[in-house]
Design a protein around this motif. Sequence first.
Motif, PDB file in Angstrom:
ATOM      1  N   SER A   1      24.573 -16.215  83.640  1.00 57.89           N
ATOM      2  CA  SER A   1      24.786 -16.224  85.078  1.00 57.89           C
ATOM      3  C   SER A   1      25.141 -17.636  85.492  1.00 57.89           C
ATOM      4  CB  SER A   1      23.513 -15.797  85.800  1.00 57.89           C
ATOM      5  OG  SER A   1      23.219 -14.462  85.532  1.00 57.89           O
TER       6      SER A   1
ATOM      7  N   SER B   1      25.193 -13.268  90.865  1.00 56.33           N
ATOM      8  CA  SER B   1      25.987 -12.152  90.351  1.00 56.33           C
ATOM      9  C   SER B   1      27.264 -12.615  89.661  1.00 56.33           C
ATOM     10  CB  SER B   1      26.350 -11.199  91.487  1.00 56.33           C
ATOM     11  OG  SER B   1      25.181 -10.670  92.053  1.00 56.33           O
TER      12      SER B   1
ATOM     13  N   THR C   1      32.254 -10.452  94.136  1.00 53.00           N
ATOM     14  CA  THR C   1      31.163 -11.331  94.549  1.00 53.00           C
ATOM     15  C   THR C   1      31.672 -12.456  95.440  1.00 53.00           C
ATOM     16  OG1 THR C   1      29.952 -10.805  92.527  1.00 53.00           O
ATOM     17  CG2 THR C   1      29.280 -12.785  93.706  1.00 53.00           C
TER      18      THR C   1
ATOM     19  N   PRO D   1      26.592  -6.220  93.571  1.00 54.83           N
ATOM     20  CA  PRO D   1      27.144  -6.969  92.437  1.00 54.83           C
ATOM     21  C   PRO D   1      26.065  -7.412  91.445  1.00 54.83           C
ATOM     22  CG  PRO D   1      27.727  -8.042  94.514  1.00 54.83           C
ATOM     23  CD  PRO D   1      26.935  -6.823  94.843  1.00 54.83           C
ATOM     24  N   GLU D   2      24.876  -7.677  91.937  1.00 49.78           N
ATOM     25  CA  GLU D   2      23.774  -8.051  91.040  1.00 49.78           C
ATOM     26  C   GLU D   2      23.423  -6.884  90.114  1.00 49.78           C
ATOM     27  OE1 GLU D   2      19.117  -9.274  91.467  1.00 49.78           O
ATOM     28  OE2 GLU D   2      20.527 -10.091  92.941  1.00 49.78           O
TER      29      GLU D   2
ATOM     30  N   ALA E   1      26.275  -6.600  87.574  1.00 53.86           N
ATOM     31  CA  ALA E   1      26.205  -7.690  86.591  1.00 53.86           C
ATOM     32  C   ALA E   1      25.095  -7.437  85.578  1.00 53.86           C
ATOM     33  CB  ALA E   1      25.986  -9.029  87.301  1.00 53.86           C
ATOM     34  N   ASN E   2      23.931  -7.047  86.054  1.00 55.09           N
ATOM     35  CA  ASN E   2      22.813  -6.784  85.140  1.00 55.09           C
ATOM     36  C   ASN E   2      23.115  -5.621  84.210  1.00 55.09           C
ATOM     37  OD1 ASN E   2      21.250  -8.904  86.096  1.00 55.09           O
ATOM     38  ND2 ASN E   2      20.255  -7.636  87.632  1.00 55.09           N
TER      39      ASN E   2
END
Length: 148
Positions: free
Chosen positions: A8, A15, A45, A120-121, A124-125
């Motif tokens: 990150s 994100s 993002t 977005p988080e 991303a995860n």
Amino acid sequence: MTSSRIRSITGINSSMVKWDSGYSVSIAEIDQQHKRLIASLNDLTRTLSQNKNGEVLEEALDCLLTCTREHFTTEENLFAQYAYPWATTHITEHHVFLQKINEFAHDFKQGKVALNGRFPEFVANWMKTHIVGKDKTYTYFFIMKGLR
């Protein structure tokens, strides 16, 4: 030596992700698609962090959805072509993820939910976990089949 994970980027938004070659699956087409997915997520993002209007956000979201669908289709076609033995569980993960992001996109476009940093988080995860936990597991299989 590169780190073996997508890191990150600290600062503007957690994100935002940076491609790390340690996540390579050693299949050029898939690696390129992963890079495009990351770029489209980062674009969404950035667009969100710049407080762009709904139409611009919708375009960025649609780009992410399109890249995701295309990538999953490519992987699933390779699974079928080479008879990948763990395709069923991998494809199930794809379908569950697509359902979640498609539902969110639909609700966003209908004005039922706001697009904030949590989406977005989440993407991303999921992306980082999926590449490491699932995509990396097919590398050896496909290399043994002559795919690069």
